[in-house]
Design a protein around this motif. Structure first.
Motif, mmCIF file in Angstrom:
data_model
loop_
_atom_site.group_PDB
_atom_site.id
_atom_site.type_symbol
_atom_site.label_atom_id
_atom_site.label_comp_id
_atom_site.label_asym_id
_atom_site.label_seq_id
_atom_site.Cartn_x
_atom_site.Cartn_y
_atom_site.Cartn_z
ATOM 1 N N ASN A 19 -4.238 10.235 0.559
ATOM 2 C CA ASN A 19 -5.437 10.690 -0.151
ATOM 3 C C ASN A 19 -6.706 10.210 0.532
ATOM 4 O OD1 ASN A 19 -4.050 12.098 -2.151
ATOM 5 N ND2 ASN A 19 -3.905 10.315 -3.481
ATOM 6 N N GLN A 20 -6.701 8.977 1.014
ATOM 7 C CA GLN A 20 -7.881 8.404 1.660
ATOM 8 C C GLN A 20 -8.209 9.101 2.980
ATOM 9 O OE1 GLN A 20 -9.920 5.929 0.254
ATOM 10 N NE2 GLN A 20 -8.627 6.517 -1.472
ATOM 11 N N ILE B 54 0.861 -1.186 0.000
ATOM 12 C CA ILE B 54 0.000 0.000 0.000
ATOM 13 C C ILE B 54 0.899 1.238 0.000
ATOM 14 C CG2 ILE B 54 -1.741 1.297 1.288
ATOM 15 C CD1 ILE B 54 -2.626 -1.437 2.499
ATOM 16 N N LYS B 55 0.649 2.115 -0.933
ATOM 17 C CA LYS B 55 1.454 3.326 -1.073
ATOM 18 C C LYS B 55 0.994 4.395 -0.084
ATOM 19 C CE LYS B 55 3.739 1.897 -4.691
ATOM 20 N NZ LYS B 55 5.114 1.518 -4.570
ATOM 21 N N GLN B 56 1.965 5.131 0.454
ATOM 22 C CA GLN B 56 1.634 6.230 1.354
ATOM 23 C C GLN B 56 0.774 7.274 0.650
ATOM 24 O OE1 GLN B 56 4.956 7.982 3.431
ATOM 25 N NE2 GLN B 56 5.770 5.980 4.021
ATOM 26 N N ARG C 62 -9.569 3.050 10.189
ATOM 27 C CA ARG C 62 -10.839 2.915 9.459
ATOM 28 C C ARG C 62 -10.579 2.649 7.979
ATOM 29 N NH1 ARG C 62 -13.958 5.242 6.081
ATOM 30 N NH2 ARG C 62 -12.706 7.112 5.864
ATOM 31 N N VAL C 63 -9.691 3.431 7.378
ATOM 32 C CA VAL C 63 -9.393 3.283 5.949
ATOM 33 C C VAL C 63 -8.766 1.919 5.669
ATOM 34 C CG1 VAL C 63 -7.899 4.141 4.100
ATOM 35 C CG2 VAL C 63 -9.259 5.739 5.450
ATOM 36 N N THR D 172 3.265 14.537 2.454
ATOM 37 C CA THR D 172 4.393 14.932 3.309
ATOM 38 C C THR D 172 4.038 14.803 4.788
ATOM 39 O OG1 THR D 172 3.736 17.251 3.083
ATOM 40 C CG2 THR D 172 5.470 16.450 1.608
ATOM 41 N N THR D 173 2.800 15.101 5.137
ATOM 42 C CA THR D 173 2.357 14.965 6.530
ATOM 43 C C THR D 173 2.348 13.501 6.934
ATOM 44 O OG1 THR D 173 1.005 16.962 6.380
ATOM 45 C CG2 THR D 173 0.463 15.407 8.143
ATOM 46 N N LEU D 174 1.761 12.659 6.101
ATOM 47 C CA LEU D 174 1.709 11.232 6.415
ATOM 48 C C LEU D 174 3.124 10.657 6.494
ATOM 49 C CD1 LEU D 174 0.081 8.682 6.965
ATOM 50 C CD2 LEU D 174 0.082 8.263 4.500
#
Length: 67
Positions: free
Chosen positions: A22-23, A15-17, A51-52, A29-31
């Motif tokens: 986006n989800q 799974i890409k950051q 949740r996501v 940059t924050t994530l």
């Protein structure tokens, strides 16, 4: 560490950051800062990530046991 557990989870599943950011509605940059331990993760963001990813918060707790 929660962020490290989330990072490992993302890597293990490919799974890409970018997708996760986006989800949950935050800049990549924050994530990335959160995942790398440079930015503190707030509880509401942690809950949204869970949740996501459709995982309970306990999944990422320290000392977790894999089934």
């Amino acid at each position: 560490m929660l962020a490290q557990s989330i990072n490992e989870y993302l890597k293990e599943r490919g799974i890409k950051q970018t997708w996760l950011a986006n989800q949950i509605g935050v800049p990549v940059t924050t994530l990335n800062g959160i995942i790398n331990g440079k930015v503190a993760m707030k509880a509401d963001m942690f809950i949204e990530i869970c949740r996501v990813l459709n995982e309970p918060p306990e999944k990422f707790a320290e000392g977790r046991k894999e089934a």
